[in-house]
Design a protein around this motif. Structure first.
Motif, PDB file in Angstrom:
ATOM      1  N   CYS A 220       0.842  -1.190   0.000  1.00  0.00           N
ATOM      2  CA  CYS A 220       0.000   0.000   0.000  1.00  0.00           C
ATOM      3  C   CYS A 220       0.884   1.248   0.000  1.00  0.00           C
ATOM      4  O   CYS A 220       1.745   1.398   0.861  1.00  0.00           O
ATOM      5  CB  CYS A 220      -0.908  -0.005   1.226  1.00  0.00           C
ATOM      6  SG  CYS A 220      -1.910   1.484   1.364  1.00  0.00           S
ATOM      7  N   CYS A 223       0.104   3.142   3.594  1.00  0.00           N
ATOM      8  CA  CYS A 223       0.414   2.601   4.922  1.00  0.00           C
ATOM      9  C   CYS A 223       1.480   1.513   4.885  1.00  0.00           C
ATOM     10  O   CYS A 223       1.928   1.056   5.930  1.00  0.00           O
ATOM     11  CB  CYS A 223      -0.851   2.079   5.598  1.00  0.00           C
ATOM     12  SG  CYS A 223      -1.484   0.563   4.866  1.00  0.00           S
ATOM     13  N   CYS A 252      -5.729  -3.121  -0.189  1.00  0.00           N
ATOM     14  CA  CYS A 252      -4.971  -2.945   1.049  1.00  0.00           C
ATOM     15  C   CYS A 252      -5.889  -3.365   2.194  1.00  0.00           C
ATOM     16  O   CYS A 252      -6.919  -2.724   2.420  1.00  0.00           O
ATOM     17  CB  CYS A 252      -4.540  -1.501   1.242  1.00  0.00           C
ATOM     18  SG  CYS A 252      -3.851  -1.240   2.891  1.00  0.00           S
ATOM     19  N   SER A 254      -5.478  -3.051   5.320  1.00  0.00           N
ATOM     20  CA  SER A 254      -5.529  -2.088   6.430  1.00  0.00           C
ATOM     21  C   SER A 254      -6.413  -0.902   6.084  1.00  0.00           C
ATOM     22  O   SER A 254      -7.280  -0.513   6.858  1.00  0.00           O
ATOM     23  CB  SER A 254      -4.128  -1.574   6.767  1.00  0.00           C
ATOM     24  OG  SER A 254      -3.302  -2.639   7.112  1.00  0.00           O
ATOM     25  N   CYS A 255      -6.182  -0.305   4.919  1.00  0.00           N
ATOM     26  CA  CYS A 255      -6.980   0.852   4.515  1.00  0.00           C
ATOM     27  C   CYS A 255      -8.341   0.425   3.987  1.00  0.00           C
ATOM     28  O   CYS A 255      -9.221   1.258   3.815  1.00  0.00           O
ATOM     29  CB  CYS A 255      -6.260   1.639   3.422  1.00  0.00           C
ATOM     30  SG  CYS A 255      -4.656   2.277   3.897  1.00  0.00           S
TER      31      CYS A 255
HETATM   32 ZN    ZN Z   1      -3.061   0.838   3.194  1.00  0.00          ZN
END
Ligand code: ZN
Length: 264
Positions: A220, A223, A252, A254-255
């Motif tokens: 990503c 991040c 991604c 996380s995002c």
């Molecule tokens: Zn991310």
């Protein structure tokens, strides 16, 4: 009837939807228990065995499960996030910084002719100098707060003037022509647009190339989390037509943003 007609790969294996599966196994268990209580033990055993096998090969046995199971599971007071609504969730495609109607193949040919990308066996990749510049720019832009990123984009890309920002529970966005561009996409495309400055003369190709460069991402840009390849539509997303394949996407986790849609 062939085995492939029975097995539904779109609901099993990597595409298995765990809310649907667990709700179905629960219902199969209830039917078996009900038969068992009514002293129909052979029937109960058969119901359980057939039900579990059907869930295993077909994803679910109760009709319309994808329509109700995820919502049902969401309302259950379960600790944490047992079904990991990460990449399995349908993540819509972000808008792009660059509107272009250039054909994808033509863009790749132009990028190759300009020396921005090269063949590496069966794969294509950015040439070393462009790649280094692109990654350096992404690192710099990822550190910028959203307002600075918006200013940077407006000053860099000539087709844009002042850009609005938007923040909601799904993340940070720039508003471009009424569409929302996710922050990781902004970072990747703006960095690629800057990295292509020295090699690509044509403005349209440079803009389209900036967008195409997202296919080269492995982590990503915002991040740093490693991207995962995922199916755009899982069972709960309403993928019902067996004639159309679901899109493969890079997301991604996380995002919870889609960075690239892999053409099929
Ligand atoms: Zn991310």
């Amino acid at each position: 009837m062939k085995w492939d007609d029975i097995r539904r790969s779109e609901y099993t294996g990597a595409n298995r939807c765990w809310p649907c599966t667990s709700v179905n196994l629960g219902l199969v268990g209830l039917v078996a228990l009900w038969l068992y209580r009514r002293d129909r033990r052979v029937g109960a055993l058969a119901a359980a065995a057939i039900g579990v096998a059907a869930v295993a090969v077909r994803g679910y046995v109760v009709p319309y499960t994808p329509q109700f199971a995820p919502r049902l599971v969401e309302t259950l007071p379960l600790p944490g996030d047992p079904f990991g609504k990460g990449p399995e969730r349908d993540i819509p495609e972000s808008a792009s910084l660059t509107g272009t109607d250039l054909d994808g193949t033509a863009v790749l040919q132009e990028l190759a002719a300009a020396g921005a990308i090269e063949a590496d066996g069966d794969l294509i990749r950015p040439t070393a100098a462009v790649d280094r510049e692109w990654r350096g720019q992404m690192d710099r832009l990822a550190a910028e707060p959203l307002a600075a990123l918006a200013r940077d984009a407006a000053e860099t890309v000539p087709t844009m003037d002042e850009l609005d920002t938007h923040v909601d529970e799904n993340g940070e966005w720039l508003v471009v022509d009424g569409g929302l561009v996710a922050r990781p996409v902004v970072v990747a495309e703006l960095a690629a647009y800057l990295a292509l400055a020295g090699t690509v003369e044509d403005q349209q190709v440079r803009l389209a190339g900036a967008r195409a460069f997202r296919m080269f991402l492995d982590s990503c840009p915002d991040c740093g989390t490693e991207l995962v390849e995922s199916s755009a539509v899982s069972c709960c997303g309403g993928y019902t037509d067996p004639q159309t394949k679901p899109e493969d996407v890079l997301v991604c986790p996380s995002c919870e943003q889609r960075l690239f849609t892999i053409p099929t």
